[in-house]
Design an enzyme around this catalytic site. Structure first.
Site, PDB file in Angstrom:
ATOM      1  N   TYR A 141      58.115 130.233   2.091  1.00 27.28           N
ATOM      2  CA  TYR A 141      57.389 130.390   3.259  1.00 27.28           C
ATOM      3  C   TYR A 141      57.141 132.101   3.387  1.00 27.28           C
ATOM      4  O   TYR A 141      57.700 132.659   2.400  1.00 27.28           O
ATOM      5  CB  TYR A 141      57.746 129.914   4.630  1.00 27.28           C
ATOM      6  CG  TYR A 141      59.239 130.393   5.151  1.00 27.28           C
ATOM      7  CD1 TYR A 141      59.993 131.580   4.548  1.00 27.28           C
ATOM      8  CD2 TYR A 141      59.925 129.629   6.190  1.00 27.28           C
ATOM      9  CE1 TYR A 141      61.130 131.855   5.108  1.00 27.28           C
ATOM     10  CE2 TYR A 141      61.282 129.933   6.506  1.00 27.28           C
ATOM     11  CZ  TYR A 141      61.839 131.121   6.006  1.00 27.28           C
ATOM     12  OH  TYR A 141      63.196 131.549   6.437  1.00 27.28           O
ATOM     13  N   GLU A 142      56.145 132.311   4.127  1.00 26.07           N
ATOM     14  CA  GLU A 142      55.607 133.683   4.286  1.00 26.07           C
ATOM     15  C   GLU A 142      54.749 133.993   3.043  1.00 26.07           C
ATOM     16  O   GLU A 142      54.970 135.215   2.537  1.00 26.07           O
ATOM     17  CB  GLU A 142      56.470 134.605   4.572  1.00 26.07           C
ATOM     18  CG  GLU A 142      57.346 134.507   5.947  1.00 26.07           C
ATOM     19  CD  GLU A 142      56.240 134.472   7.117  1.00 26.07           C
ATOM     20  OE1 GLU A 142      55.175 134.774   7.032  1.00 26.07           O
ATOM     21  OE2 GLU A 142      56.571 133.621   7.986  1.00 26.07           O
ATOM     22  N   GLY A 143      54.106 133.165   2.236  1.00 30.50           N
ATOM     23  CA  GLY A 143      53.566 133.302   0.675  1.00 30.50           C
ATOM     24  C   GLY A 143      54.669 132.908  -0.056  1.00 30.50           C
ATOM     25  O   GLY A 143      55.552 133.670  -0.378  1.00 30.50           O
TER      26      GLY A 143
END
Length: 557
Positions: free
Chosen positions: A429-431
């Site tokens: 997550y978050e890229g």
């Protein structure tokens, strides 16, 4: 084993390796002197060790649940959240005008590590709030800042980030949520969002969603996306939670880990929202929050590495198995060479990840305090490395922690399997870490390599009397030159090994600087140079292969 906050290690890094005193020397953070920082870290350690750490297993065994449209969090989580909020920990880096402490990001990051090691599931909530506070501070109108920031900073209300949709994950520009103007200046937001961390809960009086949506006449792709504040309860004239907004939790995800963190599917059904920033400026505003979160997630990975390391060291010092090669007779498994190798890898990579994350945070603070383009570029370059290497380290060290525990590591009661399950999502997550690596070789090298070369020049000074670091540094310089001359898809093909090579070389740089101050640190620095960092030559060679080998195999056809 009981978690113990690694304050001594954090302070050594700040005082002797990363020159953290530069932050307090600036006018912006003059109050963050050594004495203040020490007191803050001590208080955060007390909170983490005594109040939050006991909740970690509770959250895993008693997940958040959705009952008749209401999310009930794990036992003890509301009280834990209250302790975090009342201690002022959510608003550490926030503007003092709205009730924040105005502390630097490096101190906030150090505290966030302690809270996340103690209970990662719960610590996700304040991390989301911190990112939202930064986005609203930077982009919202004066009226929205005045209404929302004091309540978010105090923890009275909490915040979320709503990007992902079923058909729009990393490709945010494919989102279909829409926003239609109301007569009173607000907007009606309609759409579904997925994977919303802490999308609903019973810990705060209101939940403030930052939602990406598209205006009716907006162009396709990311340029047509705007950002909106959409509260669970619409504030009344006095600023208190009023009528329920037209949004709901559809379901909570059943996840591999982070069971105590409610991950929601959210439905917005003509919900009332207010625009943050300009029309079409949603991605710029959201990236403020995402960049904050990327360093924060790197810290999450680090936190789980530290927790796994502590558990593995304690177990290895107690578990007796086989004949000790150094003491004779039945010995602790800590005496066995392969176990020690695992523990040395765990320790070195954890220390490297911490140094990268705190160096990134210091760079962000100095960029803010000095408005120096070079420091701004340095912080930007370190951010994807901190996120990707920090989270890769979290998962890898957690896996090695299971290995050190042997068969007992596969048994849930020991708690080490939970660390791996919790840590694994952080690389996604978050890229995803692949996206971080492509960002590094794409946007972060778009300056012609200036930021990369500035870091490489710093490393070169440390490498003058360290042949292993000098050789790795030269391989990294050559790989950087290759990246700058390659086509973008060829860069992307080697992005992950390039990022890891950069992180490992930075690690040699930091560990050698520490060893120059403290002789007891020399063995770990030598180990890193001769084992983990020995992989740099191969990583750099792999980084420069280009994309052709990846397309030569039909992959299943």
């Amino acid at each position: 084993m009981t978690y113990r906050a690694p304050i001594t290690e954090i302070r050594f890094l700040l005082d002797h390796v990363l020159d953290g005193a530069r932050v307090a020397a600036s006018d912006a953070f003059a109050e963050a002197d050594a004495e203040t920082c020490a007191a803050i870290l001590a208080e955060a350690a007390k909170l983490a060790e005594t109040q939050l750490a006991p909740l970690n297993t509770v959250g895993d065994l008693h997940p958040a649940r959705l009952e008749n449209g209401i999310v009930r969090t794990s036992p003890g989580f509301p009280e834990g959240y209250k302790a975090i909020a009342e201690g002022g920990w959510i608003g550490m880096a926030a503007d003092t005008e709205f009730g924040g402490m105005g502390m630097p990001m490096v101190l906030t990051s150090a505290v966030n590590e302690l809270l996340a090691s103690a209970c990662l599931s719960l610590s996700l909530n304040p991390l989301m709030c911190q990112g939202q506070i930064e986005a609203i501070t930077a982009h919202a109108s004066d009226a929205l800042r005045a209404l929302y920031l004091p309540k978010l900073i105090s923890g009275e209300w909490s915040g979320t980030m709503n990007l992902t949709e079923p058909q729009a994950g990393s490709d945010v520009g494919a989102l279909s949520s829409k926003a239609e103007a109301n007569d009173d200046g607000s907007f009606a937001i309609t759409g579904q969002k997925i994977f919303i961390s802490w999308g609903d809960h019973d810990c705060a009086g209101n939940i403030v969603h930052l939602v990406l949506a598209r205006l009716p006449d907006a162009p396709g792709g990311t340029k047509g996306i705007s950002l909106f504040i959409v509260p669970k309860f619409i504030p009344d004239a006095s600023g208190k939670p009023g009528a329920a907004n037209s949004l709901r939790v559809v379901s909570l995800e059943h996840k591999m880990g982070l069971h105590g963190s409610p991950t929601a599917v959210m439905s917005y059904e003509g919900a009332t929202g207010w625009m943050v920033g300009a029309p079409g400026g949603g991605m710029a505003a959201m990236f403020t929050m995402m960049n904050n979160a990327r360093l924060g997630v790197g810290i999450q990975g680090l936190s789980q590495a530290e927790l796994a390391l502590q558990k593995a060291l304690a177990f290895a010092a107690e578990r007796k198995q086989g004949r000790s090669p150094i003491r004779g007779g039945t010995g602790m498994i800590l005496d066995h060479a392969d176990v020690r190798r695992n523990l040395m890898v765990m320790k070195s990579q954890t220390q490297v990840a911490r140094a990268i994350c705190l160096d990134c945070a210091i760079s962000l603070d100095l960029a803010h305090a000095q408005s120096d383009p070079a420091m701004i570029a340095r912080a930007a370059f370190l951010t994807p490395i901190a996120k990707a290497f920090g989270t890769d380290t979290g998962a890898e060290v957690a896996s090695l922690g299971i290995q050190v525990h042997g068969g007992m590591g596969y048994i849930e009661e020991t708690g080490v399997a939970q660390i791996y399950r919790d840590a694994r999502i952080t690389a996604i997550y978050e890229g995803t870490n692949g996206i971080q690596a492509m960002d590094l070789v794409g946007r972060k090298l778009a300056d012609g390599g200036a930021a990369a070369r500035a870091l490489l020049d710093e490393i070169a000074q440390t490498a003058k009397n360290a042949p292993e670091l000098a050789a790795a540094h030269q391989a990294l310089v050559a790989a950087t030159d290759w990246m700058l001359g390659a086509e973008m898809n060829d860069r992307a093909a080697g992005a992950q090994p390039y990022l890891r090579a950069f992180a490992l070389v930075l690690g040699g740089h930091y560990l050698l600087k520490g060893a120059a101050i403290d002789d007891s640190r020399k063995p770990l620095a030598d180990f890193h140079l001769r084992q983990p960092m020995a992989a740099v030559a191969g990583l750099c060679a792999a980084a420069c292969q280009g994309a052709a080998p990846l397309y030569a195999d039909a992959l299943g056809s």
